[in-house]
Design a protein around this motif. Structure first.
Motif, PDB file in Angstrom:
ATOM      1  N   ALA A 454       1.885   3.738  -9.176  1.00 46.13           N
ATOM      2  CA  ALA A 454       1.455   4.904  -8.981  1.00 46.13           C
ATOM      3  C   ALA A 454       1.374   5.833 -10.413  1.00 46.13           C
ATOM      4  O   ALA A 454       1.020   7.020 -10.575  1.00 46.13           O
ATOM      5  CB  ALA A 454       2.182   5.190  -8.316  1.00 46.13           C
ATOM      6  N   SER A 455       1.576   5.276 -11.330  1.00 50.33           N
ATOM      7  CA  SER A 455       1.818   6.043 -12.450  1.00 50.33           C
ATOM      8  C   SER A 455       0.450   6.062 -13.487  1.00 50.33           C
ATOM      9  O   SER A 455       0.905   6.660 -14.361  1.00 50.33           O
ATOM     10  CB  SER A 455       2.761   5.111 -13.364  1.00 50.33           C
ATOM     11  N   VAL A 456      -0.664   5.295 -13.196  1.00 48.57           N
ATOM     12  CA  VAL A 456      -1.770   5.183 -13.715  1.00 48.57           C
ATOM     13  C   VAL A 456      -2.409   6.499 -13.424  1.00 48.57           C
ATOM     14  O   VAL A 456      -3.565   6.575 -14.409  1.00 48.57           O
ATOM     15  CB  VAL A 456      -2.408   4.213 -13.112  1.00 48.57           C
ATOM     16  N   PRO A 457      -2.189   7.112 -12.878  1.00 50.01           N
ATOM     17  CA  PRO A 457      -3.094   8.732 -12.492  1.00 50.01           C
ATOM     18  C   PRO A 457      -2.891   9.653 -13.216  1.00 50.01           C
ATOM     19  O   PRO A 457      -3.513   9.907 -14.154  1.00 50.01           O
ATOM     20  CB  PRO A 457      -2.886   9.123 -11.246  1.00 50.01           C
ATOM     21  N   LYS A 475      -2.512  14.776  -8.418  1.00 47.79           N
ATOM     22  CA  LYS A 475      -1.472  15.261  -8.597  1.00 47.79           C
ATOM     23  C   LYS A 475      -1.128  15.057  -6.932  1.00 47.79           C
ATOM     24  O   LYS A 475      -0.305  14.848  -6.544  1.00 47.79           O
ATOM     25  CB  LYS A 475      -0.591  16.145  -9.201  1.00 47.79           C
ATOM     26  N   GLU A 476      -2.590  15.018  -6.201  1.00 47.63           N
ATOM     27  CA  GLU A 476      -2.339  15.150  -3.998  1.00 47.63           C
ATOM     28  C   GLU A 476      -2.008  13.647  -4.773  1.00 47.63           C
ATOM     29  O   GLU A 476      -2.678  12.710  -4.873  1.00 47.63           O
ATOM     30  CB  GLU A 476      -3.668  15.518  -3.841  1.00 47.63           C
ATOM     31  N   GLU A 477      -1.524  13.220  -3.051  1.00 52.01           N
ATOM     32  CA  GLU A 477      -1.409  11.890  -2.702  1.00 52.01           C
ATOM     33  C   GLU A 477      -2.145  11.017  -2.005  1.00 52.01           C
ATOM     34  O   GLU A 477      -2.674   9.885  -2.568  1.00 52.01           O
ATOM     35  CB  GLU A 477      -0.690  12.092  -1.595  1.00 52.01           C
ATOM     36  N   ASP A 485      -4.813   1.903  -5.829  1.00 50.68           N
ATOM     37  CA  ASP A 485      -5.785   1.226  -5.155  1.00 50.68           C
ATOM     38  C   ASP A 485      -6.889   0.478  -6.124  1.00 50.68           C
ATOM     39  O   ASP A 485      -7.097  -0.546  -5.691  1.00 50.68           O
ATOM     40  CB  ASP A 485      -6.092   1.538  -3.833  1.00 50.68           C
ATOM     41  N   VAL A 486      -7.709   1.078  -6.884  1.00 51.35           N
ATOM     42  CA  VAL A 486      -8.511   0.997  -7.390  1.00 51.35           C
ATOM     43  C   VAL A 486      -7.577  -0.074  -8.676  1.00 51.35           C
ATOM     44  O   VAL A 486      -8.062  -1.243  -9.079  1.00 51.35           O
ATOM     45  CB  VAL A 486      -9.386   2.023  -7.810  1.00 51.35           C
ATOM     46  N   PHE A 487      -7.276   0.790  -9.345  1.00 54.80           N
ATOM     47  CA  PHE A 487      -6.207  -0.692 -10.902  1.00 54.80           C
ATOM     48  C   PHE A 487      -5.689  -1.516  -9.827  1.00 54.80           C
ATOM     49  O   PHE A 487      -5.217  -2.409 -10.489  1.00 54.80           O
ATOM     50  CB  PHE A 487      -5.130   0.510 -11.383  1.00 54.80           C
ATOM     51  N   ARG A 488      -5.243  -1.792  -8.557  1.00 51.04           N
ATOM     52  CA  ARG A 488      -4.379  -3.027  -7.699  1.00 51.04           C
ATOM     53  C   ARG A 488      -6.146  -3.519  -8.065  1.00 51.04           C
ATOM     54  O   ARG A 488      -5.484  -5.026  -8.500  1.00 51.04           O
ATOM     55  CB  ARG A 488      -3.619  -2.807  -7.316  1.00 51.04           C
ATOM     56  N   PRO A 578       7.882  -0.718 -10.496  1.00 57.48           N
ATOM     57  CA  PRO A 578       7.834   0.629  -9.405  1.00 57.48           C
ATOM     58  C   PRO A 578       9.329   1.697  -9.834  1.00 57.48           C
ATOM     59  O   PRO A 578       9.149   2.843  -9.621  1.00 57.48           O
ATOM     60  CB  PRO A 578       6.949   0.823  -9.067  1.00 57.48           C
ATOM     61  N   SER A 579      10.823   0.724  -9.693  1.00 54.95           N
ATOM     62  CA  SER A 579      11.488   1.501 -10.008  1.00 54.95           C
ATOM     63  C   SER A 579      12.759   2.294 -10.739  1.00 54.95           C
ATOM     64  O   SER A 579      12.923   3.230 -10.395  1.00 54.95           O
ATOM     65  CB  SER A 579      12.492   0.392  -8.875  1.00 54.95           C
TER      66      SER A 579
END
Length: 613
Positions: A454-457, A475-477, A485-488, A578-579
């Motif tokens: 989630a921090s990658v963008p 910034k949009e969800e 999802d791409v980087f995962r 992520p936490s």
């Protein structure tokens, strides 16, 4: 082409196509005569029950042999083939250096010592015919290979050796087109997940088996570099070379920019002498000018966010630097000092240069008695995997600490010495990374390792991979989730074919709503190139290779060596995952275990010599 169409319905038509497609200027008239003679006697070939029109319904094994040609046609084909082989052999041996041997300095554009687009343009605008000829040469050679590939696949699609033939012709085409194209082939040779095995086998020959230029040209360069000087040590080296009859007939290795000889010089022992190809600067100058013209056209036509001209300038800057062997020697020495500081000198090293004998066109280093990593992999796969881990640690350290990244890590430049050390050679192509870029990269790597996608963008925005006008979109969800999802999927490992199905839906979702929001910063071109090649090596050793796993040893070492203020955010990100961004972070036991394993792996790399060392 008309003759090809005329004989299309005759048996053996592909032989005519192949000869015509492969024609050189010296053989064109002979080939046209051959085709005319063949067409005039085509009735001799077409008698029988089978015709080309039955190809779709006749099994390949039952077709008649393609040698049913008139005797005159066979004789003419033999003459053409002999003439063409002689022409290709002569061209392959002298292609990259022919300008220096056939043209005076006034006849060719001179590449400046340091790259600038203005200087290259000025040098090439005085030679418009040469530039135009190069454009036709590139388009013609590429077009001929594509046309030949289409025809051969259509006619020989069921034959097993069709890939091998096309791969060999592709390698020959890249060699003919020069160093700018050879380097593309070198990079592709490491991506076993993208190309068939036949192409990998052929393209990896470009790393050290490009057709050499004559030894007389190499000796002339050595004479000019060592004889025309007051340096006594160089004169002694030249006398030592003359005492053994000059250079060997064949070099030990030959690549796009030069070739390497193994010599024993008095006072220096066994050394590797790398001699630059003659005339290479003029050809690179023209190629960079043509590439920049093409980049401007492609930018306007394709409407890309990426500044293609800036990419060409970055490529040109590094390529011109690669022609200065003095600079290459300095980089090798700096890397050796760097790995000693890190404590990795027992597992990783560079071939030390002999500075008194090194000039801008001649590089002399200690001789490394070692083997390429594919040889190691065939003999001991576990040892090859260990060296892959050492390479990843060294490259991450270069990227995030030294600021100078060796950007050409194909297996021809990575050798396993007898004592088990990994030697990284050929320091011509090096990318410089600023301190600010290192900080952003370290943050990005820590988020990937912590699975905090989630921090990658935000990391991509900071590094410049998102177009300025579209940065609010991440910034949009929806976009943030799609990028995550791409980087995962990319971090999950495996071949490109395995991952492409996972990432394409997410990319398509972003493009459908916001268009093309991404770009490639020029400063990251060689970083992406280097780690793409390294990942390709890992996939050769393991189909399920995850480059992320080989990052932990270096990350652990950085945590141990960094100042507390710098290390704390990284430790927090990795241990809490992520936490870490929440007000009440929860430690992740699995992440802590992985970090401890990384520390143990790095300690082993530092403290223990390799097996057999």
């Amino acid at each position: 082409l008309i003759q090809v169409l005329l004989v299309r319905s005759k048996p053996g038509w592909w032989h005519a196509c192949r000869v015509l497609i492969g024609c050189g200027p010296c053989a064109l008239a002979m080939q046209c005569a051959f085709l005319a003679s063949w067409h005039a006697r085509s009735a001799c070939c077409s008698r029988g029950s089978w015709h080309q029109g039955d190809a779709a319904t006749t099994p390949l094994a039952t077709r008649p042999p393609r040698s049913h040609l008139p005797a005159e046609a066979v004789a003419a084909a033999a003459v053409v083939a002999a003439r063409w082989r002689s022409y290709r052999r002569h061209r392959s041996c002298s292609r990259l250096g022919r300008h220096a041997m056939t043209a005076s300095a006034e006849d060719v554009p001179q590449l400046p010592t340091h790259y600038s687009p203005e200087a290259v343009a000025q040098a090439c605008q005085d030679h418009p015919l040469r530039v135009l000829g190069r454009c036709f040469e590139v388009l013609g050679r590429c077009g001929c290979w594509l046309f030949a590939a289409a025809l051969r696949l259509a006619d020989h699609g069921e034959e097993q050796d069709v890939d091998a033939r096309l791969a060999a012709e592709l390698r020959a085409a890249l060699v003919d087109l020069g160093p700018s194209f050879v380097k593309v082939g070198q990079m592709l040779s490491s991506r076993v997940d993208l190309l068939p095995p036949a192409y990998i086998s052929e393209l990896k020959l470009l790393t050290d088996r490009v057709a050499p230029f004559p030894k007389e040209a190499a000796e002339a360069i050595l004479d000019k570099a060592w004889l025309c000087t007051e340096d006594e040590e160089r004169r002694k080296a030249l006398a030592s070379l003359a005492a053994v009859g000059g250079l060997p007939a064949q070099p030990k290795a030959s690549a796009s920019l030069g070739q390497v000889y193994r010599l024993h010089l008095e006072g220096h022992g066994l050394v590797a002498v790398k001699v630059q190809r003659p005339g290479i600067r003029a050809q690179i100058c023209v190629d960079l000018y043509v590439l920049r013209l093409a980049a401007v056209f492609a930018q306007n036509w394709l409407r890309l966010n990426t500044d293609l001209s800036a990419l060409v300038d970055e490529y040109g800057s590094r390529l011109v630097d690669e022609l200065d062997f003095n600079l290459e020697a300095q980089r090798a020495r700096r890397f050796q000092e760097f790995v000693q500081k890190l404590g990795l000198a027992r597992t990783c090293a560079a071939a030390m240069p002999v500075l008194p004998l090194t000039t801008s066109k001649v590089l002399v280093t200690e001789w490394v008695d070692g083997e390429r990593l594919e040889v190691t992999a065939a003999r001991d796969i576990e040892e090859a995997r260990r060296l892959q881990g050492v390479a990843m640690t060294a490259y991450l350290a270069m990227l995030l600490e030294s600021g100078s990244l060796h950007a050409d890590p194909h297996w021809g430049n990575m050798l396993r010495a007898k004592d088990g050390r990994l030697f990284i050679i050929d320091w011509g192509l090096v990318a410089d990374i600023s301190t600010a870029e290192q900080r952003r990269l370290l943050q990005y790597v820590s988020h990937i390792l912590a699975s905090d996608y989630a921090s990658v963008p935000a990391d991509l925005v900071a590094m410049g991979f998102i177009t300025k006008g579209r940065r609010d979109a991440v910034k949009e969800e929806l976009v943030a989730t799609a990028i995550s999802d791409v980087f995962r999927s990319l971090a999950a490992g495996g071949t490109a074919q395995q991952r492409v199905g996972d990432v394409l839906p997410a990319i398509a979702q972003i493009k459908k709503r916001y268009g093309n929001i991404g770009q490639i910063p020029a400063s990251f071109v060689y970083i992406l190139r280097a780690f793409s090649i390294l990942e390709g090596h890992g996939l050769r050793l393991d189909d399920n290779y995850r480059i992320v796993n080989d990052c932990y040893p270096y990350l652990a070492s950085w945590v141990l060596r960094a100042k507390s203020a710098e290390a704390l955010p990284l430790i927090r990100s990795v241990l809490y995952g992520p936490s870490a961004r929440s007000s009440c972070p929860v430690p992740d036991a699995d992440q802590a275990l992985v970090l401890l394993r990384g520390i143990a792996a790095y300690a082993q790399q530092v403290a223990l010599s390799a097996p057999g060392g």
